[in-house]
Design a protein around this motif. Structure first.
Motif, short mmCIF file in Angstrom:
data_model
loop_
_atom_site.label_atom_id
_atom_site.label_comp_id
_atom_site.label_asym_id
_atom_site.label_seq_id
_atom_site.Cartn_x
_atom_site.Cartn_y
_atom_site.Cartn_z
N ARG A 180 -15.51 -6.00 -7.30
CA ARG A 180 -16.32 -6.79 -6.38
C ARG A 180 -16.18 -8.26 -6.71
O ARG A 180 -16.45 -8.69 -7.84
CB ARG A 180 -17.80 -6.39 -6.44
N TRP A 205 -12.79 -14.22 3.21
CA TRP A 205 -11.93 -14.11 2.04
C TRP A 205 -10.47 -14.14 2.46
O TRP A 205 -10.06 -13.45 3.40
CB TRP A 205 -12.20 -12.82 1.28
N ALA A 258 -10.78 -10.64 5.15
CA ALA A 258 -12.08 -10.22 5.64
C ALA A 258 -12.92 -11.45 5.98
O ALA A 258 -13.04 -12.35 5.15
CB ALA A 258 -12.81 -9.36 4.61
N TYR A 278 -11.47 -7.47 9.73
CA TYR A 278 -10.69 -7.07 8.58
C TYR A 278 -9.22 -7.01 8.95
O TYR A 278 -8.86 -6.53 10.03
CB TYR A 278 -11.12 -5.69 8.07
N PHE A 317 -11.59 -2.45 1.95
CA PHE A 317 -12.34 -3.64 1.59
C PHE A 317 -13.52 -3.81 2.54
O PHE A 317 -13.42 -3.50 3.73
CB PHE A 317 -11.47 -4.90 1.68
N ILE A 349 -16.77 -6.73 3.46
CA ILE A 349 -17.40 -8.02 3.23
C ILE A 349 -18.89 -7.91 3.54
O ILE A 349 -19.29 -7.24 4.49
CB ILE A 349 -16.74 -9.14 4.08
N LEU A 394 -16.94 -9.52 -1.61
CA LEU A 394 -15.83 -8.71 -1.14
C LEU A 394 -15.76 -7.48 -2.03
O LEU A 394 -15.45 -7.58 -3.22
CB LEU A 394 -14.51 -9.48 -1.19
N TYR A 411 -7.51 -14.70 -4.82
CA TYR A 411 -8.42 -14.54 -3.69
C TYR A 411 -9.31 -15.77 -3.56
O TYR A 411 -9.90 -16.23 -4.53
CB TYR A 411 -9.28 -13.29 -3.88
N CYS A 461 -12.38 -17.86 -1.28
CA CYS A 461 -13.47 -17.90 -0.32
C CYS A 461 -13.32 -19.18 0.50
O CYS A 461 -13.00 -20.24 -0.04
CB CYS A 461 -14.81 -17.88 -1.06
#
Length: 129
Positions: free
Chosen positions: A19, A36, A49, A60, A68, A70, A81, A94, A96
């Motif tokens: 997560r 994300w 997402a 998605y 996945f 969100i 996520l 990854y 944001c």
């Protein structure tokens, strides 16, 4: 100014779960989209997402759909996520990211047709045996 800080990246084995968290602060408007994105070595950055705050609509990417998820905790402005059944191809940094007054439907944030205005620094997820 809007600030985004990711956390939770780690080394996990194939099939594992993880997560990620995005702590958001400094919102000046209620109408925004947030999501994300990820970038693997040698690959283009892609949206995975995204969420529209105003109406809760979600998007998605096909590559992560069903694996996945969100979500957002509106009390503390944290976006999560949830990553399941991780595969080596999920290895990436990854990020944001968010945008005020997004254009069109939520998929336009994730596809960057209505690109994010604010980005976090990223957190690394490595999926390997």
């Amino acid at each position: 100014q809007l600030q985004l800080v990711e956390s939770g990246g780690a080394l996990v084995q194939p099939g594992g779960s993880l997560r990620l968290s995005c702590a958001a602060s400094g919102f000046s408007k209620d109408y925004y989209a947030i999501g994300w994105f990820r970038q693997a070595p040698g690959k283009e950055r892609e949206g995975v997402a995204c969420l529209m705050q105003r109406d809760g609509s979600l998007y998605y990417a096909d590559s992560v759909k069903g694996r996945f998820y969100i979500s957002k905790d509106n009390a503390n402005n944290t976006v999560y996520l949830h990553m399941n059944s991780l595969q080596p191809d999920d290895t990436a940094v990854y990020y944001c990211a968010a945008r005020y007054f997004p254009r069109g439907a939520i998929q336009y944030l994730c596809t960057m047709s209505s690109p994010p205005q604010y980005w976090g620094k990223g957190t690394l997820v490595t999926v390997s045996s």
